[in-house]
Motif scaffolding. Structure first.
Motif, PDB file in Angstrom:
ATOM      1  N   UNK A  22       2.137 -15.921 -14.297  1.00  0.00           N
ATOM      2  CA  UNK A  22       1.292 -17.155 -14.469  1.00  0.00           C
ATOM      3  C   UNK A  22       1.113 -17.787 -13.103  1.00  0.00           C
ATOM      4  N   UNK A  23       2.177 -17.997 -12.328  1.00  0.00           N
ATOM      5  CA  UNK A  23       1.854 -18.629 -10.994  1.00  0.00           C
ATOM      6  C   UNK A  23       1.335 -17.862  -9.719  1.00  0.00           C
ATOM      7  N   UNK A  24       1.282 -16.427  -9.856  1.00  0.00           N
ATOM      8  CA  UNK A  24       0.778 -15.775  -8.705  1.00  0.00           C
ATOM      9  C   UNK A  24      -0.660 -15.530  -8.807  1.00  0.00           C
ATOM     10  N   UNK A  25      -1.530 -16.493  -8.326  1.00  0.00           N
ATOM     11  CA  UNK A  25      -2.926 -16.173  -8.088  1.00  0.00           C
ATOM     12  C   UNK A  25      -2.974 -15.464  -6.670  1.00  0.00           C
ATOM     13  N   UNK A  26      -4.049 -14.729  -6.574  1.00  0.00           N
ATOM     14  CA  UNK A  26      -4.536 -13.895  -5.309  1.00  0.00           C
ATOM     15  C   UNK A  26      -5.670 -14.201  -4.684  1.00  0.00           C
ATOM     16  N   UNK A  27      -5.687 -14.809  -3.223  1.00  0.00           N
ATOM     17  CA  UNK A  27      -6.759 -14.759  -2.849  1.00  0.00           C
ATOM     18  C   UNK A  27      -6.486 -13.975  -1.368  1.00  0.00           C
ATOM     19  N   UNK A  28      -5.465 -13.489  -1.106  1.00  0.00           N
ATOM     20  CA  UNK A  28      -5.084 -12.791   0.338  1.00  0.00           C
ATOM     21  C   UNK A  28      -4.305 -11.583   0.057  1.00  0.00           C
ATOM     22  N   UNK A  29      -4.573 -10.390   0.818  1.00  0.00           N
ATOM     23  CA  UNK A  29      -3.983  -9.175   0.867  1.00  0.00           C
ATOM     24  C   UNK A  29      -2.395  -9.545   0.396  1.00  0.00           C
ATOM     25  N   UNK A  30      -1.725 -10.439   1.455  1.00  0.00           N
ATOM     26  CA  UNK A  30      -0.518 -10.656   1.289  1.00  0.00           C
ATOM     27  C   UNK A  30       0.062 -11.188  -0.308  1.00  0.00           C
TER      28      UNK A  30
ATOM     29  N   UNK B 158       1.978  -9.649  -6.063  1.00  0.00           N
ATOM     30  CA  UNK B 158       1.410  -9.649  -7.267  1.00  0.00           C
ATOM     31  C   UNK B 158       1.935  -8.303  -7.626  1.00  0.00           C
ATOM     32  N   UNK B 159       1.683  -7.040  -6.777  1.00  0.00           N
ATOM     33  CA  UNK B 159       1.872  -5.840  -6.828  1.00  0.00           C
ATOM     34  C   UNK B 159       3.314  -5.787  -7.311  1.00  0.00           C
ATOM     35  N   UNK B 160       4.439  -6.472  -6.748  1.00  0.00           N
ATOM     36  CA  UNK B 160       5.637  -6.282  -6.953  1.00  0.00           C
ATOM     37  C   UNK B 160       5.925  -6.715  -8.248  1.00  0.00           C
ATOM     38  N   UNK B 161       5.266  -7.589  -8.923  1.00  0.00           N
ATOM     39  CA  UNK B 161       5.467  -8.189 -10.168  1.00  0.00           C
ATOM     40  C   UNK B 161       5.018  -7.108 -11.302  1.00  0.00           C
ATOM     41  N   UNK B 162       3.881  -6.344 -10.914  1.00  0.00           N
ATOM     42  CA  UNK B 162       3.436  -5.389 -11.630  1.00  0.00           C
ATOM     43  C   UNK B 162       2.094  -5.665 -12.027  1.00  0.00           C
ATOM     44  N   UNK B 163       1.066  -5.114 -11.530  1.00  0.00           N
ATOM     45  CA  UNK B 163      -0.276  -5.286 -11.457  1.00  0.00           C
ATOM     46  C   UNK B 163      -1.053  -4.748 -12.999  1.00  0.00           C
ATOM     47  N   UNK B 164      -1.819  -5.464 -13.249  1.00  0.00           N
ATOM     48  CA  UNK B 164      -2.651  -5.001 -14.646  1.00  0.00           C
ATOM     49  C   UNK B 164      -3.190  -3.496 -14.327  1.00  0.00           C
ATOM     50  N   UNK B 165      -3.843  -2.783 -15.147  1.00  0.00           N
ATOM     51  CA  UNK B 165      -3.983  -1.393 -15.226  1.00  0.00           C
ATOM     52  C   UNK B 165      -5.476  -1.303 -13.919  1.00  0.00           C
ATOM     53  N   UNK B 166      -6.108  -2.112 -14.171  1.00  0.00           N
ATOM     54  CA  UNK B 166      -7.581  -1.908 -13.407  1.00  0.00           C
ATOM     55  C   UNK B 166      -7.204  -2.061 -11.786  1.00  0.00           C
ATOM     56  N   UNK B 167      -6.521  -3.327 -11.719  1.00  0.00           N
ATOM     57  CA  UNK B 167      -6.107  -3.729 -10.267  1.00  0.00           C
ATOM     58  C   UNK B 167      -5.305  -2.530  -9.859  1.00  0.00           C
ATOM     59  N   UNK B 168      -4.339  -2.138 -10.531  1.00  0.00           N
ATOM     60  CA  UNK B 168      -3.452  -1.194 -10.049  1.00  0.00           C
ATOM     61  C   UNK B 168      -4.003   0.136  -9.481  1.00  0.00           C
ATOM     62  N   UNK B 169      -4.990   0.526 -10.461  1.00  0.00           N
ATOM     63  CA  UNK B 169      -5.577   1.884  -9.947  1.00  0.00           C
ATOM     64  C   UNK B 169      -6.413   1.633  -8.740  1.00  0.00           C
ATOM     65  N   UNK B 170      -6.982   0.882  -8.501  1.00  0.00           N
ATOM     66  CA  UNK B 170      -7.656   0.521  -7.331  1.00  0.00           C
ATOM     67  C   UNK B 170      -6.741   0.392  -6.081  1.00  0.00           C
ATOM     68  N   UNK B 171      -5.804  -0.165  -6.277  1.00  0.00           N
ATOM     69  CA  UNK B 171      -4.738  -0.724  -5.186  1.00  0.00           C
ATOM     70  C   UNK B 171      -4.131   0.816  -4.947  1.00  0.00           C
ATOM     71  N   UNK B 172      -3.503   1.544  -5.860  1.00  0.00           N
ATOM     72  CA  UNK B 172      -3.003   3.006  -5.933  1.00  0.00           C
ATOM     73  C   UNK B 172      -3.713   4.005  -5.169  1.00  0.00           C
ATOM     74  N   UNK B 173      -5.109   3.943  -5.351  1.00  0.00           N
ATOM     75  CA  UNK B 173      -6.045   4.986  -4.934  1.00  0.00           C
ATOM     76  C   UNK B 173      -6.337   4.499  -3.486  1.00  0.00           C
ATOM     77  N   UNK B 174      -6.139   3.320  -2.980  1.00  0.00           N
ATOM     78  CA  UNK B 174      -6.298   2.783  -1.727  1.00  0.00           C
ATOM     79  C   UNK B 174      -5.233   3.475  -0.811  1.00  0.00           C
ATOM     80  N   UNK B 175      -4.157   3.232  -1.421  1.00  0.00           N
ATOM     81  CA  UNK B 175      -2.592   3.671  -0.648  1.00  0.00           C
ATOM     82  C   UNK B 175      -2.530   5.165  -0.865  1.00  0.00           C
TER      83      UNK B 175
END
Length: 226
Positions: A195-203, A208-225
């Motif tokens: 609940x404390x990890x809001x996201x405004x920057x890539x860092x 947040x990715x280390x905490x475990x992203x939700x499926x929609x965000x994870x799919x985009x980030x995974x495809x980019x990497x």
């Protein structure tokens, strides 16, 4: 002599009231204007902003202490893509200027008399887990106003008001101190709470990715990497 309440008596757990269920208002900017500082190679900023918002909404809707999620937005595409998420109600942002006005519009639309416990949740929490939101709402039920600080301790990700308490919020840079000045009690949750990890920057997105992203965000980030 037979006990007044019979053999079993009346235990504290049997008489305890169930925890209250909350109306949670989530303001979401149209994705074309959202997350101007969030640049991730290979991912469109508007697509990423919308995925983050959708994952936040899905997590809030799945929280056991949430009765309804009110989404304040003029993003028609977000509304279409959120059709499969239960317990959502959409309120147009309209002429509201800024987060606080958008939240106030959502609160007024669903509970103008302040009879229910209400909360405002930022829509940029892509790693949010329903249980972490439930922990915060459970703690917030014991105070008239509550606030959860962001991971840096300067902003706010959740603001609450109990039944009969007038709604006030002051989101934006440095909002945590302003919310405390408004009478909000800092809700004691762990530093590791999603609940404390809001996201405004890539860092911050990497954290947040280390905490475990939700499926929609994870799919985009995974495809980019790749």
């Amino acid at each position: 002599m037979t006990p007044l309440f019979g053999r079993r008596g009346r235990s504290s757990s049997a008489s305890a009231a169930p925890p209250p269920r909350w109306v949670v208002v989530v303001p979401v900017k149209p994705s074309a204007r959202a997350k101007s500082r969030l640049e991730v190679a290979g991912v469109g900023r508007s697509d990423l902003a919308r995925a983050i918002a959708l994952d936040t909404l899905a997590a809030a809707s799945a929280c056991e202490l949430v009765a309804q999620v009110v989404v304040v937005t003029d993003d028609a595409a977000l509304a279409r893509e959120a059709a499969m998420i239960p317990a959502l109600r959409f309120v147009p942002e309209g002429d509201a200027q800024g987060l606080d006005a958008a939240v106030a519009a959502g609160v007024a639309a669903i509970d103008p008399n302040g009879r229910m416990p209400r909360a405002a949740l930022l829509g940029d929490l892509p790693a949010l887990r329903p249980a972490d939101l439930a922990d915060a709402l459970r703690a917030a039920a014991s105070v008239p106003r509550g606030v959860v600080p962001d991971a840096e301790g300067t902003g706010s990700t959740l603001v609450t008001a109990g039944p009969g308490t007038a709604w006030e919020s002051s989101f934006g840079d440095g909002s945590f101190a302003r919310h405390v000045a408004l009478g909000c009690t800092a809700i004691g949750i762990t530093d590791a709470s999603t609940l404390r990890r809001d996201v405004d920057t890539a860092d911050q997105l990497d954290t947040a990715r280390a905490l475990g992203l939700g499926p929609r965000t994870a799919a985009l980030v995974t495809s980019a990497h790749g």
